[in-house]
Structure formats: structure tokens, C-alpha cells
Scaffold this motif. Structure first.
Motif, short mmCIF file in Angstrom:
data_model
loop_
_atom_site.label_atom_id
_atom_site.label_comp_id
_atom_site.label_asym_id
_atom_site.label_seq_id
_atom_site.Cartn_x
_atom_site.Cartn_y
_atom_site.Cartn_z
N PHE A 1 -6.19 39.01 -1.30
CA PHE A 1 -6.65 39.05 -2.69
C PHE A 1 -8.04 38.43 -2.86
O PHE A 1 -8.48 38.21 -3.98
CB PHE A 1 -5.63 38.37 -3.61
CG PHE A 1 -4.40 39.21 -3.82
CD1 PHE A 1 -4.35 40.16 -4.83
CD2 PHE A 1 -3.30 39.06 -3.00
CE1 PHE A 1 -3.23 40.94 -5.03
CE2 PHE A 1 -2.16 39.83 -3.20
CZ PHE A 1 -2.12 40.78 -4.20
N GLY A 2 -8.70 38.15 -1.74
CA GLY A 2 -10.09 37.70 -1.80
C GLY A 2 -10.30 36.22 -2.06
O GLY A 2 -11.40 35.80 -2.39
N VAL A 3 -9.27 35.41 -1.89
CA VAL A 3 -9.43 33.97 -2.09
C VAL A 3 -10.08 33.39 -0.83
O VAL A 3 -9.54 33.52 0.26
CB VAL A 3 -8.08 33.27 -2.35
CG1 VAL A 3 -8.26 31.76 -2.49
CG2 VAL A 3 -7.40 33.85 -3.58
N PRO A 4 -11.27 32.78 -0.96
CA PRO A 4 -11.92 32.22 0.22
C PRO A 4 -11.18 31.00 0.77
O PRO A 4 -10.58 30.24 0.02
CB PRO A 4 -13.31 31.82 -0.28
CG PRO A 4 -13.28 31.92 -1.76
CD PRO A 4 -12.05 32.62 -2.17
N ASN A 5 -11.24 30.82 2.08
CA ASN A 5 -10.54 29.71 2.73
C ASN A 5 -10.95 28.36 2.18
O ASN A 5 -10.13 27.44 2.11
CB ASN A 5 -10.76 29.75 4.24
CG ASN A 5 -9.81 30.70 4.92
OD1 ASN A 5 -8.71 30.94 4.45
ND2 ASN A 5 -10.25 31.26 6.04
N GLN A 6 -12.22 28.21 1.78
CA GLN A 6 -12.67 26.91 1.27
C GLN A 6 -12.05 26.55 -0.08
O GLN A 6 -12.08 25.41 -0.50
CB GLN A 6 -14.19 26.80 1.22
CG GLN A 6 -14.88 27.76 0.28
CD GLN A 6 -15.29 29.04 0.97
OE1 GLN A 6 -14.72 29.45 1.97
NE2 GLN A 6 -16.29 29.71 0.40
N ARG A 7 -11.45 27.52 -0.76
CA ARG A 7 -10.76 27.28 -2.04
C ARG A 7 -9.26 27.04 -1.84
O ARG A 7 -8.57 26.73 -2.79
CB ARG A 7 -10.94 28.47 -2.98
CG ARG A 7 -12.31 28.61 -3.54
CD ARG A 7 -12.49 27.60 -4.63
NE ARG A 7 -13.78 27.77 -5.27
CZ ARG A 7 -14.32 26.86 -6.03
NH1 ARG A 7 -13.70 25.72 -6.24
NH2 ARG A 7 -15.48 27.05 -6.58
N LEU A 8 -8.79 27.17 -0.62
CA LEU A 8 -7.37 27.15 -0.34
C LEU A 8 -6.97 25.88 0.42
O LEU A 8 -7.55 25.55 1.44
CB LEU A 8 -7.02 28.38 0.49
CG LEU A 8 -5.58 28.79 0.64
CD1 LEU A 8 -4.90 28.98 -0.72
CD2 LEU A 8 -5.50 30.08 1.43
N HIS A 9 -5.97 25.17 -0.11
CA HIS A 9 -5.44 23.95 0.52
C HIS A 9 -3.96 24.19 0.77
O HIS A 9 -3.16 24.18 -0.16
CB HIS A 9 -5.63 22.74 -0.39
CG HIS A 9 -7.04 22.53 -0.83
ND1 HIS A 9 -7.93 21.75 -0.13
CD2 HIS A 9 -7.72 23.03 -1.89
CE1 HIS A 9 -9.10 21.76 -0.75
NE2 HIS A 9 -8.99 22.53 -1.82
N LEU A 10 -3.61 24.43 2.03
CA LEU A 10 -2.22 24.70 2.40
C LEU A 10 -1.60 23.44 2.99
O LEU A 10 -2.17 22.84 3.91
CB LEU A 10 -2.15 25.84 3.40
CG LEU A 10 -2.73 27.18 2.94
CD1 LEU A 10 -2.72 28.18 4.08
CD2 LEU A 10 -1.96 27.71 1.75
N ASN B 1 -8.07 35.04 -9.36
CA ASN B 1 -9.17 35.96 -9.62
C ASN B 1 -9.73 35.83 -11.03
O ASN B 1 -10.89 36.17 -11.26
CB ASN B 1 -8.75 37.41 -9.32
CG ASN B 1 -8.79 37.69 -7.84
OD1 ASN B 1 -9.82 37.55 -7.20
ND2 ASN B 1 -7.65 38.04 -7.27
N SER B 2 -8.95 35.32 -11.97
CA SER B 2 -9.47 35.06 -13.32
C SER B 2 -9.89 33.60 -13.48
O SER B 2 -10.36 33.21 -14.54
CB SER B 2 -8.44 35.45 -14.39
OG SER B 2 -7.27 34.69 -14.24
N HIS B 3 -9.73 32.80 -12.44
CA HIS B 3 -10.13 31.38 -12.43
C HIS B 3 -10.78 31.05 -11.08
O HIS B 3 -10.36 30.12 -10.39
CB HIS B 3 -8.92 30.47 -12.65
CG HIS B 3 -8.20 30.70 -13.92
ND1 HIS B 3 -7.28 31.70 -14.10
CD2 HIS B 3 -8.28 30.05 -15.10
CE1 HIS B 3 -6.82 31.66 -15.32
NE2 HIS B 3 -7.41 30.68 -15.96
N PRO B 4 -11.82 31.79 -10.66
CA PRO B 4 -12.35 31.64 -9.30
C PRO B 4 -13.06 30.31 -9.03
O PRO B 4 -13.37 30.03 -7.87
CB PRO B 4 -13.31 32.82 -9.17
CG PRO B 4 -13.73 33.11 -10.57
CD PRO B 4 -12.54 32.81 -11.42
#
Length: 191
Positions: free
Chosen positions: A86-95, A60-63
């Protein structure tokens, strides 16, 4: 006698090659640090949901940064849920669920980081786990020209992991550099 001489020469030669290769790692890290002085992504080691929550809050401090998570495959849905809370969009997430241990957390994603031209990443893991994670990161990612900035998650563990575990995984990381294999298949807990 000649065979004994040859074995000694071969051993010294291999030791020399290893020493030269390992001395290249600090140079690659220095170049990456110069070319990318600020981290370009967040990398979270799995196995602990506190790390996921911390990483989501940190994001959230490094969106503008993507988050990379390496964990066991059966935890990935829970991890995604935590980041979504926590509002992290799926396109920013690599699982990624290919890892079987700490060394493979790094070896399975090294090529992906290179493909995305990442030269500097935040490394998030628990405080007790950081020494081993940094050692592995220095060898595995450093050999690929990637520098890490560690961010430790405070835990309630009383002590850091043993030096034996750190050294064992350093050896496994060096083996990975030369062979592309980390020795994870030797783990009796893996099916």
C-alpha cells in the motif's frame, strides 16, 4: 487483635493509594488531549491481517504519521509486506514483536511512545476487540499521559469480547502500573 487491625488499615491504605493513582489517569489524559488535540501516530494491534490492510489504507490519508504495529514476531514480515503493498515507506513503519497478548501490546510500547514524545495516537483494532483495547489503553497509556482516538475495523464477529476478559485485563493493566509486570508470564500458552 492488633494484627487484624493492622491488616485492615493496610488494606484501606492500599485501596486509597490505588484510588488516588487511578484518579490521576483522567487528568493525564485531559492534559495530553489539550496539548496534542490531533493524533501524532497510528497504533495497530496485530493478530489480524484485515487490520493491517485497513491501517495501510488509513495511512494513505495521513501520510505524515508513523505507524506502530504490535504483533507476534512471526507475523511481522507479513505485516511489512502488506504495508509495502500500500506504499507505506519503511521509515514510517515501526514493527514490534514483543507482545504476547493484548495487554502486552500496550505495555511493551508505552516507553517507546513516551520516548518519541507521542501524547495522542490513533488506535486501530477490530470492532469486537475495541472495548477491551480501549480499556487497556486508558489504563496503560493514560497512566503515561497518552490519549487514544479509536478507529474500529469492521469485522464479521457477532459479538464483542466478554466483560470478564475486559475486567481481567484492566486488573492486569493496573498491576502493570504498580509493578511493571502484566502477568503475561502466567499464560500457559507462552513458552
Amino acid at each position: 487483635m492488633q494484627s487484624k487491625y493492622f491488616k485492615g488499615y493496610l488494606l484501606r491504605f492500599m485501596g486509597g493509594v490505588l484510588a488516588i493513582w487511578i484518579s490521576v489517569i483522567p487528568a493525564k489524559i485531559a492534559i495530553a488531549s489539550y496539548q496534542s488535540p490531533t493524533p501524532q501516530a497510528i497504533f495497530v494491534l496485530g493478530g489480524n491481517f484485515q487490520r493491517m490492510e485497513f491501517a495501510a489504507k488509513f495511512w494513505n490519508s495521513h501520510p505524515n504519521l508513523d505507524i506502530w504495529v504490535s504483533d507476534f514476531s512471526w507475523y511481522l514480515d507479513n505485516n511489512r509486506h502488506i504495508f509495502q503493498q500500500f506504499g507505506v515507506p519503511n521509515q514510517r513503519l515501526h514493527l514490534d514483536g514483543r507482545a504476547t497478548d493484548t495487554v502486552t501490546n500496550f505495555t511493551t510500547l508505552a516507553a517507546d511512545f513516551i520516548q518519541k514524545n507521542l501524547q495522542h495516537i490513533y488506535l486501530i483494532t477490530s470492532d469486537y476487540h475495541m472495548a477491551r483495547a480501549r480499556a487497556i489503553a486508558t489504563i496503560v497509556l493514560g497512566s503515561q499521559g497518552i490519549v487514544v482516538t479509536p478507529i474500529a475495523v469492521i469485522s464479521h464477529e457477532e459479538k464483542s469480547e466478554s466483560l470478564t476478559r475486559v475486567l481481567r485485563d484492566c486488573v492486569r493493566s493496573i498491576i502493570w502500573i504498580f509493578t511493571g509486570r502484566s502477568g503475561a508470564s502466567l499464560n500457559p500458552n507462552i513458552n
